[in-house]
Design a protein around this motif. Structure first.
Motif, short mmCIF file in Angstrom:
data_model
loop_
_atom_site.label_atom_id
_atom_site.label_comp_id
_atom_site.label_asym_id
_atom_site.label_seq_id
_atom_site.Cartn_x
_atom_site.Cartn_y
_atom_site.Cartn_z
N GLY A 78 0.79 -1.22 0.00
CA GLY A 78 0.00 0.00 0.00
C GLY A 78 0.82 1.27 0.00
N GLU A 79 2.11 1.17 0.23
CA GLU A 79 2.96 2.37 0.16
C GLU A 79 3.20 2.71 -1.31
OE1 GLU A 79 4.32 4.62 2.29
OE2 GLU A 79 3.28 3.63 3.94
N PRO A 80 3.25 4.00 -1.63
CA PRO A 80 3.57 4.38 -3.01
C PRO A 80 4.91 3.79 -3.43
CG PRO A 80 2.91 6.29 -1.71
CD PRO A 80 3.05 5.14 -0.75
N ALA A 81 5.06 3.53 -4.72
CA ALA A 81 6.28 2.91 -5.24
C ALA A 81 7.52 3.73 -4.92
CB ALA A 81 6.16 2.69 -6.74
N SER A 82 7.40 5.06 -4.97
CA SER A 82 8.55 5.88 -4.62
C SER A 82 8.43 6.25 -3.15
CB SER A 82 8.60 7.14 -5.49
OG SER A 82 7.47 7.94 -5.25
N TYR A 83 9.37 5.78 -2.37
CA TYR A 83 9.34 6.05 -0.94
C TYR A 83 10.52 6.93 -0.56
CZ TYR A 83 12.61 2.13 -0.88
OH TYR A 83 13.66 1.30 -1.13
N GLU A 84 10.41 7.57 0.58
CA GLU A 84 11.48 8.44 1.05
C GLU A 84 12.71 7.61 1.38
OE1 GLU A 84 10.18 10.95 4.24
OE2 GLU A 84 8.22 11.22 3.32
N PRO A 85 13.88 8.14 1.09
CA PRO A 85 15.09 7.40 1.43
C PRO A 85 15.24 7.28 2.95
CG PRO A 85 15.63 9.61 0.66
CD PRO A 85 14.15 9.41 0.46
N LEU A 86 15.99 6.28 3.39
CA LEU A 86 16.25 6.12 4.82
C LEU A 86 16.98 7.34 5.34
CD1 LEU A 86 17.46 2.42 4.83
CD2 LEU A 86 15.32 3.29 5.77
N LYS A 87 16.73 7.67 6.57
CA LYS A 87 17.41 8.81 7.18
C LYS A 87 18.88 8.50 7.40
CE LYS A 87 13.39 10.76 9.28
NZ LYS A 87 13.03 11.79 10.21
N GLY A 94 17.22 8.71 12.43
CA GLY A 94 18.20 7.83 11.79
C GLY A 94 18.70 6.84 12.83
N PHE A 95 19.03 5.65 12.41
CA PHE A 95 19.51 4.66 13.37
C PHE A 95 20.34 3.61 12.66
CE2 PHE A 95 15.83 2.54 11.67
CZ PHE A 95 16.10 1.19 11.76
N HIS A 96 21.02 2.82 13.46
CA HIS A 96 21.76 1.68 12.94
C HIS A 96 21.66 0.54 13.94
CE1 HIS A 96 24.86 3.46 15.57
NE2 HIS A 96 25.32 2.22 15.67
N LEU A 97 21.93 -0.65 13.49
CA LEU A 97 22.00 -1.83 14.35
C LEU A 97 23.46 -2.24 14.42
CD1 LEU A 97 19.11 -3.92 12.75
CD2 LEU A 97 18.98 -2.42 14.74
N ALA A 98 23.91 -2.60 15.62
CA ALA A 98 25.31 -3.01 15.79
C ALA A 98 25.36 -4.46 16.23
CB ALA A 98 26.00 -2.11 16.81
N PHE A 99 26.24 -5.23 15.61
CA PHE A 99 26.44 -6.64 15.92
C PHE A 99 27.86 -6.83 16.43
CE2 PHE A 99 23.15 -6.39 12.74
CZ PHE A 99 22.18 -7.25 13.23
N GLN A 100 28.00 -7.47 17.58
CA GLN A 100 29.33 -7.71 18.12
C GLN A 100 29.90 -8.99 17.53
OE1 GLN A 100 29.58 -7.39 22.38
NE2 GLN A 100 31.76 -7.86 22.42
N VAL A 101 31.13 -8.90 17.06
CA VAL A 101 31.85 -10.03 16.48
C VAL A 101 33.16 -10.20 17.23
CG1 VAL A 101 30.79 -9.66 14.20
CG2 VAL A 101 33.00 -8.61 14.70
N ASP A 102 33.83 -11.32 17.01
CA ASP A 102 35.09 -11.54 17.72
C ASP A 102 36.24 -10.72 17.13
OD1 ASP A 102 35.12 -13.06 15.41
OD2 ASP A 102 36.05 -14.81 16.34
N ASP A 103 36.21 -10.44 15.84
CA ASP A 103 37.31 -9.74 15.18
C ASP A 103 36.74 -8.88 14.05
OD1 ASP A 103 39.50 -8.94 13.62
OD2 ASP A 103 40.51 -10.87 13.79
N ALA A 104 36.66 -7.58 14.27
CA ALA A 104 36.08 -6.68 13.27
C ALA A 104 36.92 -6.65 11.99
CB ALA A 104 35.93 -5.26 13.84
N TYR A 105 38.23 -6.84 12.11
CA TYR A 105 39.08 -6.83 10.91
C TYR A 105 38.80 -8.04 10.03
CZ TYR A 105 41.72 -2.83 12.51
OH TYR A 105 42.08 -1.56 12.88
#
Length: 172
Positions: A78-87, A94-105
């Motif tokens: 039901g949302e129009p095909a053109s939607y606003e970009p993510l903030k 605006g937001f982000h999700l963070a995942f902890q890993v053993d070695d980021a490199y």
């Protein structure tokens, strides 16, 4: 009210199957439930979810990703095909999700080799309240910012007597 902790993070994606594949492939996510179509009326959508009445939830999938909050992914119709970009992260909402890993490199190398859109980094924080943190930003296929972090031990603020952050590694 006694609060036990965060049970889930929910957000809407443009293509639910693509999002599920991404979280399964990149982060080892496991789908634990799927609702299918939520068949309700316009008033329910407006009064209970705060969305225009002519929208419908096509499906909700909940994923477990390691030791942490569940991810609740929605796909609406039901949302129009053109939607606003993510903030952007710099904009309110605006937001982000963070995942902890053993070695980021090592994770960064694997992500880049898999064709994931990874920003510059990883970045090692050497001083201040976040000393000991290594972080890296990336983007999901639909543009959502995500972060991976790894830690060499307690962060700087803990060494200075600050409260301990929760970690999925220790579950405390």
């Amino acid at each position: 009210m006694k609060t036990y902790g965060m049970q889930h993070v929910g957000f809407t994606v443009p293509d639910l199957e693509e999002a599920v594949r991404f979280f399964e492939t990149v982060f080892g996510g496991v789908t634990v439930l799927s609702t299918g179509l939520i068949d309700v009326d316009d008033e329910f959508m407006q009064r209970r979810l705060g969305v225009p009445g002519n929208r419908r939830i096509q499906d909700i999938k909940v994923l477990r990703v390691g030791n942490g909050s569940n991810l609740e992914l929605f796909q609406y119709s039901g949302e129009p095909a053109s939607y606003e970009p993510l903030k952007r992260n710099s904009q309110p909402g605006g937001f982000h999700l963070a995942f902890q890993v053993d070695d980021a490199y090592a994770a960064a190398q694997r992500l880049r080799m898999s064709g994931v859109d990874v920003l510059d980094g990883p970045t090692d924080v050497q001083s201040g309240p976040m000393a000991g943190l290594t972080w890296l930003y990336l983007r999901a296929p639909w543009g959502q910012f995500l972060e991976i972090v790894s830690m060499s031990g307690p962060l700087g603020h803990e060494h200075d007597g600050g409260p301990k952050q929760w970690s999925p590694v220790t579950n405390s």
